[in-house]
Motif scaffolding. Sequence first.
Motif, PDB file in Angstrom:
ATOM      1  N   GLY A 184       0.676  -1.155  -0.174  1.00  0.00           N
ATOM      2  CA  GLY A 184       0.598  -0.255  -0.213  1.00  0.00           C
ATOM      3  C   GLY A 184       0.958   1.330  -0.024  1.00  0.00           C
ATOM      4  O   GLY A 184       0.857   2.051  -0.660  1.00  0.00           O
ATOM      5  N   PHE A 185       1.964   1.635   0.859  1.00  0.00           N
ATOM      6  CA  PHE A 185       2.636   2.409   1.090  1.00  0.00           C
ATOM      7  C   PHE A 185       3.264   2.510  -0.336  1.00  0.00           C
ATOM      8  O   PHE A 185       3.751   3.769  -0.852  1.00  0.00           O
ATOM      9  N   ASP A 229       3.361   1.757  -3.244  1.00  0.00           N
ATOM     10  CA  ASP A 229       2.204   1.089  -4.742  1.00  0.00           C
ATOM     11  C   ASP A 229       2.151   3.262  -4.233  1.00  0.00           C
ATOM     12  O   ASP A 229       1.621   4.155  -5.209  1.00  0.00           O
ATOM     13  N   GLN A 230       1.850   4.181  -3.415  1.00  0.00           N
ATOM     14  CA  GLN A 230       2.158   5.588  -3.641  1.00  0.00           C
ATOM     15  C   GLN A 230       2.461   6.410  -3.273  1.00  0.00           C
ATOM     16  O   GLN A 230       3.124   7.281  -2.398  1.00  0.00           O
ATOM     17  N   ALA A 287       1.204  14.158  -1.888  1.00  0.00           N
ATOM     18  CA  ALA A 287       1.839  13.218  -1.874  1.00  0.00           C
ATOM     19  C   ALA A 287       2.582  12.314  -0.901  1.00  0.00           C
ATOM     20  O   ALA A 287       1.888  11.278  -0.972  1.00  0.00           O
ATOM     21  N   ARG A 337      -0.762   9.848   0.889  1.00  0.00           N
ATOM     22  CA  ARG A 337      -1.174   9.225   0.186  1.00  0.00           C
ATOM     23  C   ARG A 337      -0.602   7.730   0.457  1.00  0.00           C
ATOM     24  O   ARG A 337      -1.136   6.206   1.007  1.00  0.00           O
ATOM     25  N   SER A 338       0.611   8.176   0.924  1.00  0.00           N
ATOM     26  CA  SER A 338       2.115   7.022   1.223  1.00  0.00           C
ATOM     27  C   SER A 338       1.386   6.596   2.839  1.00  0.00           C
ATOM     28  O   SER A 338       1.315   5.203   2.516  1.00  0.00           O
ATOM     29  N   LEU A 339       0.985   7.470   3.159  1.00  0.00           N
ATOM     30  CA  LEU A 339       0.682   7.234   4.959  1.00  0.00           C
ATOM     31  C   LEU A 339      -0.664   6.275   4.465  1.00  0.00           C
ATOM     32  O   LEU A 339      -0.710   5.091   5.534  1.00  0.00           O
ATOM     33  N   ALA A 365      -2.910   4.807   2.664  1.00  0.00           N
ATOM     34  CA  ALA A 365      -2.461   3.763   1.529  1.00  0.00           C
ATOM     35  C   ALA A 365      -1.615   2.806   2.736  1.00  0.00           C
ATOM     36  O   ALA A 365      -2.035   1.446   2.679  1.00  0.00           O
ATOM     37  N   GLY A 366      -0.459   3.577   3.503  1.00  0.00           N
ATOM     38  CA  GLY A 366       0.284   2.305   4.124  1.00  0.00           C
ATOM     39  C   GLY A 366      -0.832   2.146   5.177  1.00  0.00           C
ATOM     40  O   GLY A 366      -0.136   1.233   6.545  1.00  0.00           O
ATOM     41  N   SER A 367      -1.790   3.061   5.841  1.00  0.00           N
ATOM     42  CA  SER A 367      -1.970   2.625   7.339  1.00  0.00           C
ATOM     43  C   SER A 367      -3.667   1.888   6.692  1.00  0.00           C
ATOM     44  O   SER A 367      -4.227   2.166   7.922  1.00  0.00           O
ATOM     45  N   GLY A 425      -5.892   5.959  -7.876  1.00  0.00           N
ATOM     46  CA  GLY A 425      -4.696   6.469  -8.620  1.00  0.00           C
ATOM     47  C   GLY A 425      -3.598   6.357  -7.993  1.00  0.00           C
ATOM     48  O   GLY A 425      -3.245   5.399  -7.224  1.00  0.00           O
ATOM     49  N   GLY A 426      -2.656   7.540  -7.771  1.00  0.00           N
ATOM     50  CA  GLY A 426      -1.143   7.629  -7.525  1.00  0.00           C
ATOM     51  C   GLY A 426      -0.720   8.523  -7.390  1.00  0.00           C
ATOM     52  O   GLY A 426      -1.441   9.600  -7.358  1.00  0.00           O
ATOM     53  N   VAL A 427       0.590   8.136  -6.351  1.00  0.00           N
ATOM     54  CA  VAL A 427       1.575  10.081  -6.964  1.00  0.00           C
ATOM     55  C   VAL A 427       3.008   9.803  -8.081  1.00  0.00           C
ATOM     56  O   VAL A 427       3.283   8.535  -8.338  1.00  0.00           O
TER      57      VAL A 427
END
Lengths: 433, 433
Positions: free
Chosen positions: A127-128, A130-131, B141, B144-146, B148-150, B157-159
């Motif tokens: 998850g992390f 991918d973003q 940005a 989104r990482s954090l 998704a990481g949680s 979508g994405g970064v």
Amino acid sequence: MPRLLIGNRPSNDLVGTWGKAAMGWWAQRLLWFVRDGDVLVLPEAPDESFLSYVTELTSTDRASLTVVIPAAGNRPGQWLLDPELTHLTRQALAGRPVDEVFALCPNEAVVELARSLGAESAVPGHGFLDQGGALIADSKAVFRSLAAGSGLPLPDGGVCANPEGAYRLITRLLADNRPVILKKEFLAAGNGNEVLTLTKDLRVNGAGRTVLLGDAHDAVRVYLNERWDWLTEGRRHRVIVEEYHPGSRGVFAEFWVGDEEIELGGQGEMVAEPVADHSYLPAPDLTAEQERALMVGGRKLCEVLRAMGYRGVLSADAIIVEGAGTPEVFFTEYNGLVTGSTHVYHLGKRLAGADYARDRLLAEYVSWHVPSFAEALRHLESEGIAYDPATRTGVVLLNSWRDNPGVVPYCLIAENVEAAERLKERLKQDPRP
Amino acid sequence: MPRLLIGNRPSNDLVGTWGKAAMGWWAQRLLWFVRDGDVLVLPEAPDESFLSYVTELTSTDRASLTVVIPAAGNRPGQWLLDPELTHLTRQALAGRPVDEVFALCPNEAVVELARSLGAESAVPGHGFLDQGGALIADSKAVFRSLAAGSGLPLPDGGVCANPEGAYRLITRLLADNRPVILKKEFLAAGNGNEVLTLTKDLRVNGAGRTVLLGDAHDAVRVYLNERWDWLTEGRRHRVIVEEYHPGSRGVFAEFWVGDEEIELGGQGEMVAEPVADHSYLPAPDLTAEQERALMVGGRKLCEVLRAMGYRGVLSADAIIVEGAGTPEVFFTEYNGLVTGSTHVYHLGKRLAGADYARDRLLAEYVSWHVPSFAEALRHLESEGIAYDPATRTGVVLLNSWRDNPGVVPYCLIAENVEAAERLKERLKQDPRP
């Protein structure tokens, strides 16, 4: 169920084309991680003699491995995402579900490939990653924010997104008679580092270039005007500005960040002359207090990254600075990827035992100048210094022969630094100019 | 001990010169946070009639406040770090230790100013902020990482750090008949957002511009070639690519991240037409399930940021998407700074009670077209709709009069949306073209 091992380099977003030419050779460090039944995705076909060497040493069944490589020819774009490569990988898996994805550089391309194979959830921290998480887990800038946020000791300095901030920091340090090291946000092994000094006699390790400035003010502006674009990869990234500590020792502690456990992989010392040259695992002669500080800080960083969603290898780098009083441990960066040491302690454990560090030292060197891999092997055999499971000592070749500059990296497994030095003297060296 | 309140905007590193011209006016929202004895650092002298209005409404002793402003004249560089400003602030403090530093945009300049006043440790999260943390705590940005990481739900979508990655994502979504929203990494209130669509009739809120593309492939490349520099602020930042959900509601939950506690500040709904126009606190008619999802996700983000070393305001933004089945809550960004809502619920609590949300609605509007602040006040008095502590209803002016375009922002405090609408109709409106 097979594992999927991916021999990728950091993306261009992080390091541009740095290291790209040697990618095929470099990625072969992945072989040290193979287990029976693995599917390997590599940018180029591996050297078969090196692959045989590794599988033999590690008692892996070569015939059980499948190697997938991209179709020949330079193609534009991220090679991992080439539809033909995806197709070939799917063929190699032949419908078997993927147990685990292990990549040298876990990032969004790895997740995208895995997703197209129905194996997204087999990527740790998918998850992390991918973003855009790789831009966090590899960033020396984010490292400083998180380390300072956790109260870890850092070299005096800061993170600069503009030249004015860099000027203020550099000037403050230089005017205080303290040399300065500037670091690119993402480059590795000292290659993105430069040291600024006002005095000629500074001995520098850990930086590709040392720049002598005439003063701490105007000369800093001239330097930054000239180098800002290089330091920031064309303004894409930030720059780390730190006090440089001459004579400090560079050490690291590397962990695996899992869902439940944070496990120590190995710790060691990196010696740069002036950039990465060799390393010792474990670091010789650390005091108990130094080792404790390294472990506590390294684990703290792992916990923060785990809270953020990262899973996988995390290496915490630090320097040990001998001051007037007690030597201090300052943290300098982290790396959320397979580092230049991961395969070394990994093979150390496979060959000399999980607890090798109790009575063995791994001494890893980047370059043995020899005419060929076969010649290197022959020399080790004839000298009787090839790695021997019976004595748990000897020389291990870490990769295939690299034609330019004609070297093989190697690892000495010995009782201690002195024994490693003696072993090293028995390597035949090409005459160097 | 005095508090130090700093009315700064996000640094140029994040938003360039966006909002800089109106900075003096904008920063006056800081006044809603004053308490007796505070020292305020503002980029321009505040409007005295607005300052009197706020201190009277909040029962603050105007005479106990000290306002520090920079010397007149445009000067290059970060105004907060001007040595003369530091000197003036030190004089205003007159040797009194600073109890707390509260800044609209906590960042490394705030820490640097505080440090020069011996008050670094009074800045919440100073370690994290001093090492570039603002570039983490405000980044869509990193969000989104954090998130998704949680495991929080996000729009698909994405970064993207490069146009090729953006192309792949945009094309995948558009080809699936899903419109796309692109977001600049750091801009606020929808001003850095653009929506891409293949159909003409899309109704768009939350983006400054909608772009109609002829196809999902070549037209995307043409668009990215044209807009990449704008989207990335000259390649400095990343771009967020997400599925755009027409008709979704924008909601937020805002917290204070402290050392021990994570406290809810307020929650609400933002209505964009097409960019930020008004908001309701609390969000009307949220289902219990929606509110729960918003709170759980928001608190989770706070916990992650706290583990990273951040302290202060954290707003979690989300959209509520009505689908075929149950409406879903997708998280869209966070903001680690004083948002456009912080002063609204803050004054709501001061005027209508800490538990205002139990029986009162705050309806905040960005623009009342009136000839002057005095005229606005007169109108509220003559209509009898100025805020009345006895009824806990009425109109509050949120800032001074802004000459271009001649408006005052305001907040209606009422029992519910209908009562707020009725109050709004009693505001005299300038004839608009």
